[in-house]
Design an enzyme around this catalytic site. Structure first.
Site, PDB file in Angstrom:
ATOM      1  N   ASP A  34      -6.523   8.006   4.236  1.00 26.54           N
ATOM      2  CA  ASP A  34      -5.955   8.305   3.638  1.00 26.54           C
ATOM      3  C   ASP A  34      -6.320  10.080   2.720  1.00 26.54           C
ATOM      4  O   ASP A  34      -5.345  10.580   2.654  1.00 26.54           O
ATOM      5  CB  ASP A  34      -5.179   7.476   2.558  1.00 26.54           C
ATOM      6  CG  ASP A  34      -3.981   7.099   3.516  1.00 26.54           C
ATOM      7  OD1 ASP A  34      -4.248   6.710   5.016  1.00 26.54           O
ATOM      8  OD2 ASP A  34      -3.527   6.085   3.589  1.00 26.54           O
ATOM      9  N   GLU A  36      -9.080  11.111   2.252  1.00 29.48           N
ATOM     10  CA  GLU A  36      -9.765  12.485   3.058  1.00 29.48           C
ATOM     11  C   GLU A  36      -8.917  13.379   3.399  1.00 29.48           C
ATOM     12  O   GLU A  36      -9.127  14.280   3.609  1.00 29.48           O
ATOM     13  CB  GLU A  36     -10.907  12.060   4.251  1.00 29.48           C
ATOM     14  CG  GLU A  36     -11.473  12.809   4.574  1.00 29.48           C
ATOM     15  CD  GLU A  36     -12.287  11.784   5.641  1.00 29.48           C
ATOM     16  OE1 GLU A  36     -12.568  11.346   5.750  1.00 29.48           O
ATOM     17  OE2 GLU A  36     -12.824  13.261   6.238  1.00 29.48           O
ATOM     18  N   ASP A  38      -5.574  13.198   2.614  1.00 28.13           N
ATOM     19  CA  ASP A  38      -5.339  14.294   1.790  1.00 28.13           C
ATOM     20  C   ASP A  38      -5.605  15.747   0.739  1.00 28.13           C
ATOM     21  O   ASP A  38      -5.424  16.694   1.069  1.00 28.13           O
ATOM     22  CB  ASP A  38      -5.037  13.407   0.275  1.00 28.13           C
ATOM     23  CG  ASP A  38      -4.330  12.448   0.787  1.00 28.13           C
ATOM     24  OD1 ASP A  38      -2.930  12.770   1.505  1.00 28.13           O
ATOM     25  OD2 ASP A  38      -3.573  11.441   0.374  1.00 28.13           O
ATOM     26  N   LEU A  83       6.025  12.068   0.117  1.00 26.19           N
ATOM     27  CA  LEU A  83       5.833  12.069  -1.967  1.00 26.19           C
ATOM     28  C   LEU A  83       4.602  12.758  -1.997  1.00 26.19           C
ATOM     29  O   LEU A  83       3.884  12.354  -1.278  1.00 26.19           O
ATOM     30  CB  LEU A  83       6.054  10.096  -2.040  1.00 26.19           C
ATOM     31  CG  LEU A  83       6.909   9.146  -2.260  1.00 26.19           C
ATOM     32  CD1 LEU A  83       6.568   8.402  -2.577  1.00 26.19           C
ATOM     33  CD2 LEU A  83       7.866  10.096  -3.430  1.00 26.19           C
ATOM     34  N   LYS A 115       3.879   0.980  -3.715  1.00 26.63           N
ATOM     35  CA  LYS A 115       3.922   1.707  -2.639  1.00 26.63           C
ATOM     36  C   LYS A 115       3.383   0.775  -1.851  1.00 26.63           C
ATOM     37  O   LYS A 115       2.055   0.456  -1.205  1.00 26.63           O
ATOM     38  CB  LYS A 115       3.344   2.791  -3.280  1.00 26.63           C
ATOM     39  CG  LYS A 115       2.940   3.801  -2.083  1.00 26.63           C
ATOM     40  CD  LYS A 115       2.905   5.270  -2.022  1.00 26.63           C
ATOM     41  CE  LYS A 115       2.921   5.912  -1.120  1.00 26.63           C
ATOM     42  NZ  LYS A 115       2.816   5.669   0.011  1.00 26.63           N
ATOM     43  N   ARG A 136      11.193   6.671   9.958  1.00 25.46           N
ATOM     44  CA  ARG A 136      11.127   8.196   9.565  1.00 25.46           C
ATOM     45  C   ARG A 136      10.654   9.296  10.933  1.00 25.46           C
ATOM     46  O   ARG A 136      11.301  10.808  10.393  1.00 25.46           O
ATOM     47  CB  ARG A 136       9.873   7.859   8.942  1.00 25.46           C
ATOM     48  CG  ARG A 136       9.735   9.610   8.475  1.00 25.46           C
ATOM     49  CD  ARG A 136       9.212   9.243   7.129  1.00 25.46           C
ATOM     50  NE  ARG A 136       8.589  10.220   6.154  1.00 25.46           N
ATOM     51  CZ  ARG A 136       7.290  10.216   5.832  1.00 25.46           C
ATOM     52  NH1 ARG A 136       6.440   9.264   5.854  1.00 25.46           N
ATOM     53  NH2 ARG A 136       6.668  10.886   5.848  1.00 25.46           N
ATOM     54  N   GLU A 172      10.723  -0.459   3.799  1.00 28.58           N
ATOM     55  CA  GLU A 172       9.375  -0.179   4.387  1.00 28.58           C
ATOM     56  C   GLU A 172       8.374  -1.291   5.575  1.00 28.58           C
ATOM     57  O   GLU A 172       9.165  -2.667   4.558  1.00 28.58           O
ATOM     58  CB  GLU A 172       7.564  -0.274   2.952  1.00 28.58           C
ATOM     59  CG  GLU A 172       7.097   0.554   4.244  1.00 28.58           C
ATOM     60  CD  GLU A 172       6.666   1.388   3.485  1.00 28.58           C
ATOM     61  OE1 GLU A 172       7.835   2.688   4.140  1.00 28.58           O
ATOM     62  OE2 GLU A 172       5.436   2.371   3.949  1.00 28.58           O
ATOM     63  N   CYS A 409     -27.401 -16.041  27.784  1.00 29.86           N
ATOM     64  CA  CYS A 409     -27.609 -16.775  28.612  1.00 29.86           C
ATOM     65  C   CYS A 409     -27.935 -15.735  30.150  1.00 29.86           C
ATOM     66  O   CYS A 409     -28.501 -15.643  31.164  1.00 29.86           O
ATOM     67  CB  CYS A 409     -26.720 -17.708  29.401  1.00 29.86           C
ATOM     68  SG  CYS A 409     -25.019 -17.040  29.581  1.00 29.86           S
TER      69      CYS A 409
END
Ligand code: IVH
Length: 665
Positions: A34, A36, A38, A83, A115, A136, A172, A409
């Protein structure tokens, strides 16, 4: 950077972020953290601004998810916004600064919430009844997943008390870490693809086509927003949380009103520690202006409300190198590749190994021996290799080639059609033999004390045993010969083995180690078929007639007992006097003799299974639908049409408390 360079970088970032979005939302298999994501999104935003490189299709202009084609599409009357987020304290103060500036002299406070790291869903209740559950999607339109949502036990089908005509709820869906880890272990053992984390698994589960399969997934729900018609909408965020609870919706206990941003920082620090102890994952804290009129005054941008922000906790990641990739052989022959890592500190523990799950996973992430990789604790339980650092490096090793033979084996590995895992199917493969015997002796199976890994290992290596049936032929003199064994400990082990003969039939079934037969299924098999003789000769159809048993389990059970080697082993267990018959259930009372019950809704403390067992213990029976023959309906929360039918027919309705009283608990 000149304009041409900026154009190149923008194109590169857009391509990468589109791919990341696709992997996250459509395939539920992310390859980028997340953080990276953002960071790259922010870099892109900045370049688009600075060099005036706007494009309506850019990932910076879209919320992310897209609507999938298999479900009906629903338009959200009020969009589900995303958000804005931040990882540091100054930026949070900047947010407070912006709020203060717009609100001028108004007094405001903040509601701080956890969150939750799952998937957002929207619920619609009309006259108290759940009429819609939707994803969503892209924020404007989502998928109608009502039938799937109805399988989530946390979500009431009927609201409590006097409810307004239309109630819209947002919240959520998520999974608890333990339940997620257990599900993944089961999947790995079964040769299925494992999920990267609880969030992906939740998002993927909500979009499955078969609601019955959804019901098997451990999905939970927290509500975090309530939309009522206009005049009632003036509730503060805190009042919304209270109202949601009154209506019977689950709200996290972690919500708090703070009167200024310093208090918010304090709460963030507290919860940043606390989050490791929570049973579910949170990736940060959401800070919302509490007063509704002020929220309105602040308004929204095209993507975010200006009245809220997410403060994200840092995911605990570390970078290290892969020294080797080894293969682990499971009880049922599943081959799991494991990354042997250069030891690294991660979330307070030293990590040396990480499961790579299966061949597909290695190929998808293009993981090679010698690579520098990012590791993260998924759900803070199992370390995972997230990605390769600098995959374009010239001096990398060759791509990893999955071996064709069992590391233990040497027999050829096979892969079943619908599975991702390679398996060794040689029944005498030594690690499998050892693990099978360990399973047989384990606490939930035959519970043989003192028969741990090292003793089993020695017994197998010394060729004293090669199947679990051999345990019952062991002599004390043979055991004394083993390392760290004395007269007393050898005698103790002999006694423990002897004692295990008294373990009930269902444990014997579980101990056999039949693929897909866990404790619950073993219990159901014992109950349904009563004796080993019957169980050994039942058909797949007869097995499938049992409630909890589907075609996969049925096939596996029949296959196990068809195998001649297994037949011989089971026969020997019988000769040694293990329990091959189900004990008669102890009858607690006969107060419900001849009475028929129907269960509906979710009871406050009993699971459906526990309630059914209690009814049967007291002489009663259960049925699935209400008729004039029904004596009692045991009803819990969100009871639906069965309750209506019971009322219509005048059937006596019990709640859990009354039921408890009747059985004297
Ligand atoms: S409020 C406009 N509250 O985070 C307000 N969202 O990045 C938006 N989320 O889609 C939602 N916990 O899935 C809110 N306590 C919480 C939340 C929360 C998790 C998720 C939600 C949303 C995403 C936004």
């Amino acid at each position: 950077m000149n304009k041409r360079e900026a154009e190149e970088r923008v194109a590169e970032l857009r391509g990468l972020l589109d791919k990341a979005n696709q992997a996250y939302y459509q395939e539920a298999q992310p390859f980028m953290s997340d953080k990276e994501f953002d960071e790259k999104l922010k870099e892109l935003e900045k370049l688009e601004e600075e060099f005036d490189l706007h494009d309506p299709e850019s990932p910076t202009k879209r919320v992310g998810g897209e609507v999938s084609s298999v479900f009906e599409t629903v338009q959200h009357p009020v969009p589900l916004l995303s958000l804005d987020n931040t990882y540091n304290e100054e930026e949070l103060n900047d947010f407070d600064g912006r709020v203060k500036k717009i609100l001028e002299h108004e007094n405001y406070d903040y509601m701080v919430e956890l969150k939750f790291d799952g998937a957002a869903i929207r619920l619609r209740y009309e006259n108290g009844a759940l009429v819609l559950g939707a994803t969503r999607g892209d924020g404007e339109k989502g998928d109608d997943i009502t039938t799937n949502v109805k399988t989530i036990r946390d979500i009431p089908l009927q609201l409590k008390g006097e409810s307004p005509a239309v109630v819209e709820v947002r919240g959520e869906a998520y999974m608890e870490r333990e339940a997620f880890a257990r599900m993944n272990e089961r999947r790995e053992e079964e040769g299925l693809n494992v999920f990267a984390n609880p969030r992906n698994s939740t998002a993927g589960s909500l979009k499955m086509q078969d609601p019955k399969a959804v019901a098997q997934r451990p999905i939970r729900f927290f509500a975090f927003d309530l939309l009522l018609d206009d005049e009632e909408n003036a509730l503060t965020q805190f009042e919304k949380a209270e109202k949601l609870q009154e209506l019977g919706l689950p709200v996290s206990e972690y919500h708090k009103v703070c009167s200024n941003i310093n208090e918010v920082h304090t709460v963030i620090n507290e919860w940043g520690e606390l989050r490791h102890e929570l049973p579910y994952e949170t990736d940060g804290v959401v800070i919302k202006v509490n007063q509704s009129d002020l929220r309105e005054q602040l308004g929204t941008t095209s993507k975010f409300p200006r009245w809220a922000i997410a403060f994200k906790f840092e995911a605990e990641q570390a970078t290290t190198t892969i020294n080797d990739i080894t293969l682990q052989v499971g009880r049922l022959g599943t081959i799991t590749p494991v990354a042997e890592l250069e030891a690294v500190e991660l979330a307070g523990t030293t990590v040396k190994r990480a499961s790579l799950h299966n061949e597909d996973e290695i190929q998808r992430k293009d993981i090679r021996i010698g690579d520098t990789v990012v590791v993260e604790k998924a759900g803070e339980i199992i370390p995972q290799v997230i990605s390769v650092v600098n995959p374009d490096r010239a001096d990398r090793n060759e791509p990893y080639k999955f071996p064709e033979n069992c590391p233990a084996c040497n027999s050829e590995l096979i892969k079943y059609d619908d599975e991702v895992a390679w398996r060794c199917v040689n029944p005498t493969c030594p690690p499998q033999v050892r693990i099978r015997i360990e399973h047989f002796a384990s606490r939930d199976a035959m519970d043989i004390e003192g028969l741990g890994e090292s003793v089993v290992d020695q017994l197998v290596s010394a060729e004293l045993i090669s199947t679990y049936a051999d345990l019952y032929d062991l002599k004390k003199e043979q055991i004394i010969e083993l390392e760290r064994m004395a007269d007393k400990s050898a005698q103790n082990l002999i006694d423990a083995i002897e004692k295990s003969k008294a373990q009930p039939f269902e444990r014997v079934i579980y101990a056999l180690g039949i693929r897909f037969v866990g404790k619950t299924v073993a219990k159901d098999l014992a109950k349904a078929f009563k004796t080993m003789d019957t169980l050994q000769s039942v058909s797949e159809e007869e097995l499938e007639a049992v409630d909890s048993i589907g075609p996969r389990i049925a096939e596996s059970v029949v296959k196990f007992f068809k195998n001649e080697k297994n037949q011989a082993i089971v026969k020997r267990l019988g000769e040694h006097g293990l329990q091959f018959e189900k004990e008669e259930e102890e009858q607690a009372s006969n107060i419900f003799n001849g009475k028929k019950f129907v269960l509906t809704g979710s009871l406050p403390t009993y699971t459906r299974k526990e309630a059914t067992d209690l009814i049967e213990k007291h002489g009663g029976k259960t049925a699935s639908s209400v008729s004039s023959n029904t004596d009692y309906v045991l009803a819990g929360e969100s009871a639906g049409s069965k309750l209506d039918k019971a009322k219509e027919l005048g059937v006596e309705i019990l709640d859990e408390a009354t039921f408890r009283e009747m059985i004297g608990e």
